[in-house]
Scaffold this active site. Structure first.
Site: not given
Length: 488
Positions: A171, A258
């Protein structure tokens, strides 16, 4: 219509309830069967009680069953939904705690970085067991909808090795779009059109239109910097927007894992994160949130059960993809969403074997991806770094090759920015030994890892991280919720 949906990991009570009510918002689906399965009989009985109450209160013919026998739950299922967390919060705590000893400070640690990679090692053997059962006992051509993280690794394994029709669902795109619509002053979400493409949790809004008008980088930066809340909570995402030219779907805290630039030094972590909520960068934030949520649910179960008496309101159907995909496949009403699938020409400048997240349309003929998208070079470079780690991680999980696992962790951008090769080798040994009961593919490697740990001279430290908060008690949560309610 009458068909069967199996939910694996249905003991994820809140999420299972959301999926259940979303699906029952489709009028044609009132006669279907939900088969719940989980390792925890206790959790299964709690969620079944809630769903039974929803069915009873809404006077529906929907059938709900619950069993710890997974194959029984999967028998004849047309759709299988997974939201499992292999190892539970116990293993997850090690995913955060052990890397901290080597200087690796994670906010989420369940999709990438050291924690996410080990989470994948626990999940992939189980995912392949799911796929075997689906092939053997589910309805012919059953579709597997994976919600479990690490999304790309799990989906990669299910498609490449499990040989099951699989789509990964998240989502993050919807939440990012909600933020963009808000900062641009849209009256409703429907005013915003967008193309968002990349890999899960590194997906990029490469084209934005507000009422048909194209939104450029400078306008979006100005809108975020002028927002009284997001300008503080999303400092890192805004900085990436300025440098890359496009906005990322992922939260401030998770995005920082990340990239090798924002979490490699404690002073940099505190500079870029916001402590108003866990999702903005708090050390081990999602672990704390998950622990508090579990404790709260256990204590306040009667309240959750009472809330299940409310009528299902289709106007409150969530933007989770699952119900919309099932509706499109079964009724032909077309649905546009963003899906995790194998890259076969969908994104031109990412590897063909990677699991990408990109726009697609669903109808009776299946999920039809929009092909030929090229994402900005900086976005592609960042995605490829993670894809290389994901590929090695999947292959390590399949083969049980601990040396390949260590190489995968070494090549993770944040790990590589913080730790030396010697530290990575020892850290992986320590994590594999600590989690051995969930890592059957590494059983033969554990004795040697224990011996190396006994003779190691690599120094570690006991460190809580740059921005750690304690797990709040039920009483503390009650006081905080009461204060928030009073403020509203």
């Amino acid at each position: 219509m009458s068909f069967k949906i199996a939910i694996i990991g249905a003991g994820s009570v809140g999420f299972t309830k959301k999926l259940f009510t979303d699906i029952l918002c489709v009028p044609e689906f009132k006669d279907i069967e939900f088969a719940l399965t989980d390792l925890s009989e206790h959790n299964l009985q709690m969620i079944k009680a809630i769903l039974d109450k929803i069915v009873e209160s809404n006077k529906l013919p929907t059938k709900v069953t619950a069993t710890t026998d997974r194959r029984k739950a999967l028998e004849g299922a047309r759709y299988v939904i997974s939201c499992v967390r292999v190892g539970g919060l116990e293993a997850y705590a090690d995913d955060i705690r052990i890397p901290l000893k080597y200087g690796i400070d994670q906010c989420v640690g369940d999709t990438i970085c050291a924690g996410g990679i080990l989470y994948g090692q626990r999940n992939i053997p189980v995912i392949l067991d799911f796929c075997k059962d689906i092939r053997q006992v589910a309805a012919p051509g059953a579709k597997f909808l994976n919600y479990a993280n690490p999304m790309a690794m799990n989906t990669w394994a299910a498609i490449e090795y499990g040989k099951v029709d699989t789509v990964g669902l998240c989502h993050g795109v919807q939440h990012g779009a909600e933020q963009i619509a808000e900062v641009l002053g849209a009256k409703s979400q429907s005013e915003l059109d967008y193309i968002c493409s990349g890999i899960n949790h590194q997906t990029w809004f490469v084209d934005l239109r507000l009422n048909g008008r194209k939104i450029g980088k400078d306008e979006l930066v100005a809108a975020f910097e002028a927002h009284p809340v997001y300008s503080q909570q999303e400092k890192l995402r805004i900085d990436v927007l300025k440098r890359f030219g496009v906005y990322s779907t992922e939260s401030n805290g998770h995005l920082s894992e990340y990239l090798p630039w924002y979490r490699k030094r404690p002073d940099e972590i505190t500079r870029w994160i916001d402590m108003s909520d866990w999702i903005h960068g708090e050390t081990g934030g999602y672990l704390r949130h998950s622990t508090e949520t579990r404790n709260w649910f256990e204590t306040e179960f009667p309240q959750f059960l009472a809330s299940a008496e409310k009528p299902i309101d289709p106007a409150k159907r969530s933007n989770e993809h699952a119900s919309h995909i099932l509706e499109a496949l079964e009724t032909g009403r077309v649905y546009r969403g963003h899906f995790n699938v194998k890259n076969t020409g969908v994104i031109t400048n990412l590897p063909s074997d990677a699991i990408i997240e990109s726009p697609g349309f669903v109808d009776r003929f299946g999920i039809n991806m929009v092909s030929g998208i090229t994402i900005p070079e900086a976005c592609a470079a960042t995605c490829i770094s993670s894809i290389n780690v994901q590929r090695m991680s999947v292959h390590a999980a399949i083969s049980g090759d601990i040396d390949l696992l260590k190489l995968a962790v070494l090549h993770d951008p944040l790990v590589g920015a913080v730790s030396t090769p010697e530290e990575v080798w020892q850290m992986v040994d320590e994590m594999v030994v600590a989690q051995a009961r969930w890592l059957p593919q590494y059983a033969d490697a554990v004795p040697a890892a224990k011996e190396r740990l006994a003779n190691s001279k690599v120094k570690t430290r006991e460190w809580e991280g740059a921005a750690r908060r304690h797990v709040r008690s039920i009483e503390e949560l009650r006081v905080e919720k009461a204060a928030l309610k009073q403020a509203v």
